[in-house]
Design an enzyme around this catalytic site. Sequence first.
Site, short mmCIF file in Angstrom:
data_model
loop_
_atom_site.label_atom_id
_atom_site.label_comp_id
_atom_site.label_asym_id
_atom_site.label_seq_id
_atom_site.Cartn_x
_atom_site.Cartn_y
_atom_site.Cartn_z
N LYS A 1 47.16 45.55 49.29
CA LYS A 1 46.25 44.62 49.00
C LYS A 1 46.83 43.29 49.92
O LYS A 1 47.92 42.80 49.60
CB LYS A 1 46.11 44.24 47.61
CG LYS A 1 45.07 43.25 47.24
CD LYS A 1 44.99 43.24 45.69
CE LYS A 1 44.00 42.13 45.23
NZ LYS A 1 43.87 41.85 43.80
N LYS B 1 42.74 47.19 50.71
CA LYS B 1 41.79 46.32 50.33
C LYS B 1 42.11 44.91 50.98
O LYS B 1 43.49 44.43 51.07
CB LYS B 1 41.88 46.17 48.98
CG LYS B 1 41.01 44.93 48.19
CD LYS B 1 41.16 44.56 46.79
CE LYS B 1 40.50 43.30 46.63
NZ LYS B 1 40.78 43.02 45.18
C1 PBG Z 1 42.37 41.04 40.84
C2 PBG Z 1 41.21 41.40 41.91
C3 PBG Z 1 40.72 40.58 42.88
C4 PBG Z 1 39.72 41.37 43.45
C5 PBG Z 1 39.69 42.63 42.86
N1 PBG Z 1 40.68 42.64 41.87
C6 PBG Z 1 40.86 39.13 43.30
C7 PBG Z 1 42.08 38.71 43.86
O1 PBG Z 1 43.04 39.48 44.05
O2 PBG Z 1 42.16 37.45 44.00
C8 PBG Z 1 38.56 41.26 44.80
C9 PBG Z 1 37.56 41.99 44.74
C10 PBG Z 1 36.50 41.43 45.65
O3 PBG Z 1 36.59 40.40 46.47
O4 PBG Z 1 35.50 41.90 45.88
N2 PBG Z 1 42.04 41.22 39.83
#
Ligand code: PBG
Length: 326
Positions: free
Chosen positions: A197, A250
Site C-alpha cells: 500500500k 493499492k
Molecule cells: C485505511 C484505508 C485507507 C483506504 C482504505 N483503507 C486510507 C488511507 O490509508 O489513508 C483508502 C481507500 C480509498 O482511497 O478508496 N484504513
Amino acid sequence: MSDLANIRRHRRLRMKPRLRDMVRETALSPDDFIYPLFAVPGSGVRTEIGSMPGVFNLSVDRLAAEVEPAVALGIPAVLLFGIPETKDEVGSGAYDPNGIVQRAIRELKRQFPDLIVIADCCLCEYTSHGHCGMVRDGVILNDESVELLVRAAVTQAEAGADMIAPSDMFDGRVAAIRAALDQRGLTQLPILSYAAKYASCFYGPFREAAQSAPAFGDRRSHQMDPPNVREALREIETDIAEGADIIMVKPALAYLDVIRAAHERFNVPLAAYNVSGEYSMVKAVAKLGWMDGERAMMEILTAIKRAGADLILTYHAVEAARLLSA
Ligand code: PBG
C-alpha cells in the site's frame, strides 16, 4: 502494392464483433468485485460523499438496501469501513465489541448469510489524530499499534466477519492477527492483507468519506514510497510468510506494473484496490463531459484485471456489474 502481399493482417480478427468476442483475452465478471461500504452512526442516514458521487455514508439500518442490488448482480463480497460516534487517541471504537463495524457486520450477516463480509482493519477512522495507530511524541508506533489492531481484528471476527483485511501497513501485523485468530479457534478465517500500500494522493476522497485525514504529518513512515516496486515484492513476500491468504496492491491504476510484478512472482490470489481518487476522477471527467464515464470505468477495471489482479475492490462494483449483466 505487391509489397503488401505477405503482410500479417492483424485486423482480420477485428472485423466482426463476434470474432472480437472469440479472441478477447480478458473478461470482467461480477465475481471479481468487492464492494466497499462506509457505516456511520445513527439511523436513517444515507449521505452522499461530496467527492464520490454515488457513494454514501450509511447507517447500519440502511446498509441492507445498498447491498441488495450488489448481491442480486452476483457481487460476492463487501468491504466494511466504520466511522465511529467519537474518536480518541487510541482508536477505542475500532475494538469495541459493539462498535460501528462490529454492528454492521452482525447486521449484514443476519440479512445476507452468504455474502462474504470483509472487515477493513485499521485505526485511522477511529483516532482523533487520524493516524493508523498509536502516536507518541509525534512518532507513529509500530508494536503498540499492532496490539490494538489485533484487538480490532478479534472483535470483527467475533462479530462474524468472513475475512479480516488489515490496511495499516505496520510491520508484523499479519502474523499477530493470524496468531490471535488461531488462538481463538478461528483457524479457517482468511486474512486479506493490504500488502503493498503506497502513500498516495489518490486516497484523498476516501479521507472525506471516512473523516480520517491525519491531523498532522502524513503516512509516509508506514505506507510505501510510490517510486518503489521491488520494495512492494518484499512487503508481499513478508505478508505471505506471516500468513496472508490474499494479498493486495493499492492503489491500482497508477500501479499496474506492481500488480503485474506481484502476479508473476506469487502464487496466492491477488487483489487490487481501485481507490477513491481513481473513482472520483472518472466521475469528474464524465460530469464535465470530457470522457465517456462508463467506458472509462470498464477500460480501467479491465486494465486492472489484465495486469494480473484476480479481485478488484471498487466503488464502481454495482455499476460495472450492471453493465456486464445487460
Ligand atoms: C485505511 C484505508 C485507507 C483506504 C482504505 N483503507 C486510507 C488511507 O490509508 O489513508 C483508502 C481507500 C480509498 O482511497 O478508496 N484504513
